[in-house]
Design an enzyme around this catalytic site. Structure first.
Site, PDB file in Angstrom:
ATOM      1  CG  ASN A  10       1.485  -2.815   6.799  1.00  0.00           C
ATOM      2  OD1 ASN A  10       0.848  -3.006   7.832  1.00  0.00           O
ATOM      3  ND2 ASN A  10       2.040  -3.805   6.128  1.00  0.00           N
ATOM      4  N   GLY A 208       6.029 -16.649   3.189  1.00  0.00           N
ATOM      5  CA  GLY A 208       7.012 -15.775   3.808  1.00  0.00           C
ATOM      6  C   GLY A 208       7.158 -16.196   5.247  1.00  0.00           C
ATOM      7  NE  ARG A 239       1.790 -16.009  12.851  1.00  0.00           N
ATOM      8  CZ  ARG A 239       1.762 -15.162  11.827  1.00  0.00           C
ATOM      9  NH1 ARG A 239       1.691 -15.616  10.586  1.00  0.00           N
ATOM     10  NH2 ARG A 239       1.794 -13.860  12.040  1.00  0.00           N
ATOM     11  CD  GLU A 332       7.601 -12.412  -4.718  1.00  0.00           C
ATOM     12  OE1 GLU A 332       8.563 -11.628  -4.896  1.00  0.00           O
ATOM     13  OE2 GLU A 332       6.514 -12.050  -4.232  1.00  0.00           O
ATOM     14  CD  GLU A 384       0.845  -8.051   0.936  1.00  0.00           C
ATOM     15  OE1 GLU A 384      -0.044  -8.349   1.753  1.00  0.00           O
ATOM     16  OE2 GLU A 384       2.058  -8.193   1.172  1.00  0.00           O
TER      17      GLU A 384
END
Length: 398
Positions: A10, A208, A239, A332, A384
């Site tokens: 990633n 998250g 954001r 979580e 993921e």
């Protein structure tokens, strides 16, 4: 241990995360994180067998150097010959890809074509992909797109109310993100609850530093909160989420800010950080809120309130709601956020089980509503990397 392991990569603009997984058991045999890429003090940290060590990348401080260092580490552990394929996370496949795919020249060209939709992410993914192809010669590579799961959204859900030619000419529409996580969590939720995924109406909140929410019914995404970019939707770590577009002209006229400055502010200086004035980390915000910090308290309340509003609206897209699912780092682990959201949603028949909510943390799945609750709220840890490994193994025949 499986004879053929999967390497999952990633790549970010200045980072590279990697993990070697046994696709059969899900065990992570080795992981790495390269940071400060393209800077003189770039480095990579490896973790295996419960131990960590860090290596400088000063000689080759780029993605290729990070993958080369990873290959050296794999050899040191005797894992290099056991890697059967490489899976890559790619943020945007636009409308070109609705599922994962084995990499060839056409796929690389397709990822390049989608760069305008993810200008920070897709170029970095391509760097990592090309480095893997060059260094792990002969191994098949698979790309798994964050946007693919959302390609089932109906036209009325993904279309913006702007002149339609902006969509036909430039692809201006809603694409969503976190799709790999949603796909994994939707499957896991159905399994955990012992329900048929096709008949389970789910609203899943992936929370998250980046946060989004999706409506899933008949096993498919019906709507999601992120749009053309990851800026739309929920309040996030830095954001803003949804905001009046006229903020651009307002700040240009009143604060003498240009488009680049405003965009940077909305993406990097807003959200929990902007409201609290303290941090983008929810753990810090909760700690300070508990001490009476007004900005931290307000940040948590806005985060939960906006999330609860989205849960209610996504219930329209899913045709009702059987399960509200929390996942991601905040989803979580923050029983406080979950409690606040369930409290706002009492009118939908959700009733919190405080003890179960407290217990469902640190990797523990669990139903966090009472037996009398009309809707089940459940915590499901996401994975993921494992989803990418599964796709990679399936598409390469391992």
């Amino acid at each position: 241990m499986s004879n053929k392991l999967i390497l999952v990569l990633n790549c970010g603009s200045s980072s590279l995360k990697g993990a070697v997984l046994d696709n059969d058991s899900g065990e992570v045999l080795l992981s790495c994180l390269a940071e400060k890429l393209n800077l003189p003090d770039a480095f990579i940290t490896f973790k295996a067998n419960g131990e960590k060590h860090t290596t400088s990348l000063a000689e080759h401080p780029d993605h290729t150097g990070a993958v080369e260092a990873l290959m050296v580490e794999l050899r040191a552990h005797g894992l290099d010959s056991k890697i059967g394929a490489i899976g890559h996370r790619v943020v945007s496949g636009g409308e070109l890809y609705s599922e994962s795919i084995v990499v060839d020249d056409d796929v690389i060209a397709g990822i390049e074509k989608c760069i305008p939709l993810a200008p920070l992410h897709n170029p970095a993914h391509l760097l990592g992909l090309r480095a893997a192809i060059d260094i792990f010669k002969g191994l098949p590579n698979v790309v798994v797109f964050d946007t693919a799961f959302h390609q089932t959204m109906p036209e009325h859900a993904y279309t913006y109310a702007v002149p339609h030619e902006l969509y036909t000419k430039y692809g201006l529409r809603r694409y969503g993100a976190h799709g790999t996580s949603y796909r994994f969590v939707a499957d896991e939720t159905a399994r955990f609850l012992g329900e048929d995924k096709q008949s389970l109406r789910m609203v899943i909140a992936h929370l998250g530093n980046g946060a989004s929410i999706a409506a899933v019914s008949e096993g498919k995404c019906q709507d999601t909160s992120m749009g053309l970019t990851p800026l739309e939707g929920l309040v996030m770590g830095t954001r803003s989420g949804d905001i009046d577009p006229s903020v651009f002209s307002f700040l240009a006229q009143n604060a003498n800010m240009n488009i680049t400055q405003i965009t940077d502010m909305l993406n990097k200086k807003s959200g929990l950080l902007g409201i609290s004035g303290l941090s983008n980390d929810c753990r810090t915000i909760e700690e300070e809120a508990g001490k009476g910090h007004k900005g931290a308290q307000l940040a948590l309340e806005i985060f939960a309130y906006r999330l609860a509003k989205y849960v209610a609206s996504m219930s329209v897209a899913s045709g009702g709601i059987d399960a509200l699912v929390f996942t991601g780092g905040i989803g979580e682990n923050s029983n406080l956020i979950r409690s606040k959201v369930i409290g706002y949603l009492g009118f939908l028949g959700l009733t919190e089980d405080a003890k179960a909510n407290e217990d469902a943390r640190f990797g523990n799945a669990g139903v966090i509503t009472t037996a009398e609750s009309k809707v089940k709220a459940v915590v499901i840890p996401t994975n993921e990397e494992l989803m990418i490994a599964h796709d990679t193994a399936r598409l390469t025949g391992l």
